[in-house]
Design an enzyme around this catalytic site. Structure first.
Site, mmCIF file in Angstrom:
data_model
loop_
_atom_site.group_PDB
_atom_site.id
_atom_site.type_symbol
_atom_site.label_atom_id
_atom_site.label_comp_id
_atom_site.label_asym_id
_atom_site.label_seq_id
_atom_site.Cartn_x
_atom_site.Cartn_y
_atom_site.Cartn_z
ATOM 1 N N MET A 274 0.843 -1.200 0.000
ATOM 2 C CA MET A 274 0.000 0.000 0.000
ATOM 3 C C MET A 274 0.874 1.244 0.000
ATOM 4 O O MET A 274 1.787 1.362 0.815
ATOM 5 C CB MET A 274 -0.929 -0.049 1.221
ATOM 6 C CG MET A 274 -1.776 1.192 1.400
ATOM 7 S SD MET A 274 -2.943 1.409 0.017
ATOM 8 C CE MET A 274 -3.092 3.180 -0.026
ATOM 9 N N GLU A 309 4.548 0.785 -6.032
ATOM 10 C CA GLU A 309 4.126 1.671 -4.938
ATOM 11 C C GLU A 309 4.848 3.014 -4.988
ATOM 12 O O GLU A 309 4.260 4.042 -4.661
ATOM 13 C CB GLU A 309 4.339 0.994 -3.573
ATOM 14 C CG GLU A 309 3.668 -0.367 -3.391
ATOM 15 C CD GLU A 309 2.190 -0.404 -3.756
ATOM 16 O OE1 GLU A 309 1.539 0.642 -3.738
ATOM 17 O OE2 GLU A 309 1.690 -1.509 -4.075
HETATM 18 N N1 BES Z 1 -3.275 0.710 -3.779
HETATM 19 C C1 BES Z 1 -2.979 -0.662 -3.809
HETATM 20 C C2 BES Z 1 -3.269 -1.378 -2.519
HETATM 21 C C3 BES Z 1 -4.704 -1.800 -2.350
HETATM 22 C C4 BES Z 1 -5.168 -2.898 -3.013
HETATM 23 C C5 BES Z 1 -5.546 -1.117 -1.513
HETATM 24 C C6 BES Z 1 -6.477 -3.283 -2.855
HETATM 25 C C7 BES Z 1 -6.860 -1.496 -1.350
HETATM 26 C C8 BES Z 1 -7.321 -2.591 -2.021
HETATM 27 C C9 BES Z 1 -1.513 -0.880 -4.130
HETATM 28 O O1 BES Z 1 -0.911 0.133 -4.843
HETATM 29 C C10 BES Z 1 -1.464 -2.091 -5.022
HETATM 30 O O2 BES Z 1 -1.907 -1.994 -6.126
HETATM 31 N N2 BES Z 1 -0.943 -3.213 -4.523
HETATM 32 C C11 BES Z 1 -0.925 -4.440 -5.265
HETATM 33 C C12 BES Z 1 0.468 -4.849 -5.593
HETATM 34 C C13 BES Z 1 0.892 -4.331 -6.931
HETATM 35 C C14 BES Z 1 2.337 -4.619 -7.226
HETATM 36 C C15 BES Z 1 0.057 -4.862 -8.059
HETATM 37 C C16 BES Z 1 -1.580 -5.499 -4.425
HETATM 38 O O3 BES Z 1 -1.766 -5.247 -3.240
HETATM 39 O O4 BES Z 1 -1.893 -6.549 -4.953
HETATM 40 ZN ZN ZN Z 2 -1.376 0.256 -6.825
#
Ligand code: BES
Ligand code: ZN
Length: 874
Positions: A274, A309
């Site tokens: 996150m 991130e």
């Molecule tokens: N903003 C997201 C985290 C998130 C995911 C918050 C779902 C709330 C709900 C973060 O930037 C993200 O996308 N994380 C991915 C990893 C990324 C490398 C694809 C994840 O958590 O899968």
């Molecule tokens: Zn993301």
């Protein structure tokens, strides 16, 4: 889709300017006390303030106009369903600035959202808890009453009151550390004022951690926080982060605005990571790398996640989407640029080819369903917001940005991006705003082209025919909507603005011609293309569409697979298109199997990986038949030559991709029951367990999988022991993923029970159950029954949230019997999971597609597999 719930955004008559927020968590009773002192602006006289608030008890609230007298709120009316509270005042608050004070208490919950507790054990093996946050999308309201919408930005002054011996972190650097007068065991830690920002990006962490630190070349202090005693494992991510910050600084041409950035590994964590501004939180497996015990794919994953991130620090944090409808801007963009960043840091990963297999094809598969949705989608209620953190926002989003980048060229793309970031920094933006900036920069009709991809769901299939006229090749291109159940045409058929490029065998790396297909069909002439040359549409596999060649064109193209004259990414793309066409009933699956055999000489990891994934789908489908063993034989035959060539041991001069390929191929052979692989895996496993010879990290997954697949209760026992002894979460996950490969029904049950035990972290339960469902026909049935039987506990564990969608998908997507779709539908009618509604629909649609596919092609496949074995001998 079912009826959407009514939803209204917060009223605009009072908005926050600055949040003064003080929180005092109790790590023993799992509660927290909070004091909010917010500077707010009243834009219109009102006697009530409506804010977001969930699972929080307000003790007192008051409002004091600037220089005026404090007025106590007389009522707190919680609207639980809407996650709001209305504070009522005895007289009207007048237009102008004022201070809102709220005292409240809340629970440090164990649901991995809001302000929650995360369990770990210290060096002495005792259980301890950290207090951490996860606010995106709509859970800041569980930590303090606030205006929890991305467009309502304010500055934050955060103070944490914590035990002296704990690390306390927040978005900004610490400016003061004072004794806490009421309790000498506590300190009061004050953080610097943040820039103006959205609530979902606020974060704090209180716990025991070590860290490693470096300075990036542009002067930012970067720290990676790890569990105590494991700071070594933070070094890899630290290196990636310190390289990445200057890369983005340069790419965006906008400096990172905070003085520091911390990256921290959190033991219990629902998402992968996150992007909280200045304090990025990660699952341990997305951040920690041990030089000896981490495998190559983990390194690559850490690099991608860090790249993702950190990109959000600009794209998302500095410029934020106006509403969740534009979530895809954040996630699609970050999911694209993480590859650009990793390609910069680790060119040897050939990461862009992996993009095509990991994101592009995944998005095409999902988006071919009738139950898909447009990239831009209206969302209101939090459960609808949760729902769009899916492969459409991430992978289709990233794929259409990649297509756009290719269409504008890097220079104009960067120019437009820079203009966008400068114009909207510290503000909010919509999809159109980005198009405007890119249009300005490129002079191309970006909004018109891109709207066709973001506002309507699905994508086209491009049909191609050719004719030779002397030295010219006349090519006819036409588009239809591609559906997983076959192409869609007719009056109401949508169409796209499709950037199309074409190359020929004369130069497979370079487009000979680019056109924008902006109507149903067009004819173009390629001059100087003699008959013996093949032509290929979509070189580089950048356009977001599938292709159906006429049979004569395809015949000319296919030798390019065997003789490798087609580029790796195009071999991959061609195979993937044909596989998908066969599932849609547009060509026979036998045709794809024939094509697959042409890959015996394939050297490229990613091409193998994609092929292997599709063979996995097919194998799972055929587990519903009595000739499942024949497809295993097909797999063994296909993978044996490359397996022999690679061997078991790493050779001098090998790199990252060789390690990935070896792991893939041995795993595939082992799973398919290739005897020599099974024997060697057993031998190496024994040596590993007995401590004679530790398995190199890259061999562990394939070896564990192989021995379990063909193992007994003793094997399972040993594996569970390894799990218990494992010191790294990566190793635990590695084992959790493959436990379900065990075959005996009683052992499958044991694995399922284990999934819900204390031994498995709550976010990883889905891995174990998913592993069971993916391993066999029996596993699939048992996993589904287990999910049904334990529904309440599972649902409660994740409180809805996206892990529940993931669990459902992993558990039921592989069924191929019509009546299962009906059963699943009816189960979720009586056990509603609002944030997973669309996933349930998609799974049911997939099941029906599987069933139709099986009915249509099973006989032919069976015949084909029989025939290639040749007549029985003897
Ligand atoms: N903003 C997201 C985290 C998130 C995911 C918050 C779902 C709330 C709900 C973060 O930037 C993200 O996308 N994380 C991915 C990893 C990324 C490398 C694809 C994840 O958590 O899968
Ligand atoms: Zn993301």
């Amino acid at each position: 889709m079912p009826e959407r719930r009514p939803f209204v955004r917060l009223p605009a008559d009072v908005y926050p300017v600055n949040y003064g927020l003080c929180l005092k968590p109790d790590l023993i009773d799992f509660t927290f006390e909070g004091k909010l002192e917010a500077v707010v602006e009243v834009t219109q006289a009102t006697n009530q303030i409506v804010m977001n608030c969930a699972d929080i008890d307000i003790i007192t609230a008051s409002f004091a106009p600037q220089g005026g007298e404090e007025l106590m709120a007389t009522g707190f009316n919680y609207q639980n369903e809407d996650e709001k509270v209305t504070l009522s005042f005895p007289s009207a608050l007048q237009k102008g600035a004022g201070t809102l004070k709220v005292d409240f208490v809340g629970e440090l919950n164990d649901k991995m959202k809001g302000f929650y507790r995360s369990k770990y054990s210290n060096a002495a093996g005792e259980s301890r808890y950290a207090a951490v946050t996860q606010f995106e999308a709509t859970d800041a309201r569980r930590a303090f009453p606030c205006w929890d919408e991305p467009a309502i930005k304010a500055t934050f002054d955060i103070t944490l009151i914590v035990p002296k011996d704990r690390v306390a972190l927040s978005n900004m650097n610490v400016i003061e550390r004072n004794p806490y007068l009421e309790d000498e065991n506590l300190v009061e830690v004050k953080f610097a004022t943040t820039p103006i920002m959205s609530t979902y990006l606020v974060a704090f962490v209180i716990g025991e951690y070590d860290f490693v630190e470096a300075q990036s070349s542009d002067g930012i202090t970067v720290r990676v926080y790890t569990p105590v005693g494991k700071s070594e494992q933070g070094k890899f991510a630290l290196e990636v982060a310190t390289k990445t910050l200057p890369f983005y600084n340069d790419y965006f041409n906008v400096p990172y605005p905070l003085p520091k950035i911390d990256l921290i590994a959190i033991a219990d964590f629902a998402a992968g990571a996150m992007e909280n501004w200045g304090l990025v939180t990660y699952r341990e497996t997305a951040l920690l790398i041990d030089p000896k015990n981490s495998c190559s794919s983990s390194r690559q994953w850490v690099a991608l996640v860090v790249g993702h991130e950190l990109a959000h620090q600009w794209f998302g944090n500095l410029v934020t989407m106006e509403w969740w409808t534009h979530l895809w801007l954040n996630e699609g963009f970050a999911s694209w640029i993480e590859y650009l960043c990793v390609d910069h840091c680790f060119p040897e990963y050939d990461i862009w080819t992996q993009f095509v297999s990991a994101d592009y094809t995944r998005a095409l598969d999902l988006d071919a369903l009738d139950s898909s949705h447009p990239i831009e989608v209206n969302v209101g209620h939090p459960s609808e917001v949760d729902e769009i953190f899916d492969a459409i926002s991430y992978s289709k989003g990233a794929s259409v940005i990649r297509m756009l980048h290719d269409y504008t060229g890097d220079e104009d793309f960067r120019k437009g991006m820079n203009a966008y970031l400068l114009k909207f920094q510290h503000k909010n933006a919509c999809t159109e705003d980005l198009w405007d900036c890119l249009e300005q920069a490129s002079g191309k009709p970006i909004a018109e082209v891109m709207s066709s991809w973001t506002k309507q769901m699905g994508f086209p299939i491009i049909e191609v025919e050719e004719e030779q006229q002397g030295d010219d090749r006349i090519v006819k291109l036409s588009q239809k909507k591609f559906c997983a159940s076959g192409p869609h045409s007719g009056e109401d058929c949508p169409s796209w603005m499709v950037p199309i490029s074409i190359c020929t065998s004369e130069d497979p790396t370079c487009s000979k011609l680019k056109v924008l297909l902006d109507r149903a069909e067009t004819t173009i002439t390629l001059s100087g293309v003699p008959t013996e040359q093949w032509i290929k549409i979509n070189p580089g596999t950048v356009g977001f569409y599938r292709i159906q060649y006429s049979s004569s064109m395809l015949e000319r193209l296919l030798p390019g697979v065997r003789n490798l004259s087609l580029q790796p990414v195009d071999r991959l793309g061609l195979q993937n298109d044909l596989f998908s066409l066969s599932r849609a009933g547009m060509i026979s699956t036998v045709q794809v199997l024939t094509l697959m055999e042409a890959f015996v000489n394939e050297p490229n990891y990613t091409v193998w990986s994609d092929l292997s994934c599709n063979l996995g789908v097919l194998s799972s489908l055929l587990s519903h038949t009595d000739f499942h063993e024949d497809i295993q034989e097909f797999i063994r035959d296909l993978f044996t030559p490359i397996g022999l060539e690679l061997g078991w041991d790493c050779k001098p001069g090998e790199g990252h991709l060789d390690a990935l390929l070896r792991s893939l191929v041995l795993g595939k052979l082992g799973k398919a029951g290739h005897k020599p692989t099974l024997e060697e895996a057993r031998r190496r496993f024994r040596d590993h367990v007995e401590g004679k010879q530790v398995l190199p990290a890259d061999l562990r997954s394939p070896v564990y999988l192989t021995v379990l697949k063909h193992g007994d209760s003793a094997t399972l026992e040993k594996m569970m022991e390894l799990h218990k002894l494992a010191d790294m979460q990566e190793e635990r996950n590695r084992i959790e993923r493959v436990l379900g490969a065990i075959s005996a029904p009683d052992l499958i049950q044991k694995v399922l029970t284990f999934a819900l035990s204390e031994e498995v972290r709550p976010q990883d339960t889905v891995l174990v159950i998913g592993g069971v469902a993916d391993s066999s026909k029996q596993g699939r049935k048992a996993a589904w029954k287990f999910v049904k039987d334990n529904w309440e506990e599972l649902y409660n564990r994740y409180q809805g949230g996206f892990l529940i969608s993931r669990l459902i998908k992993l558990t039921v997507n592989g069924f191929a019997i019509d009546k299962m779709a009906a059963e699943i539908k009816s189960f979720f009618e009586s056990h509603p999971a609002p944030s997973a509604e669309r996933t349930v629909e998609q799974c049911c649609e997939n099941i029906l597609l599987n069933a139709a596919w099986l009915k249509r092609d099973a006989d032919d496949i069976s015949q084909y597999l029989l025939k290639r074995k040749g007549p029985p001998t003897g």
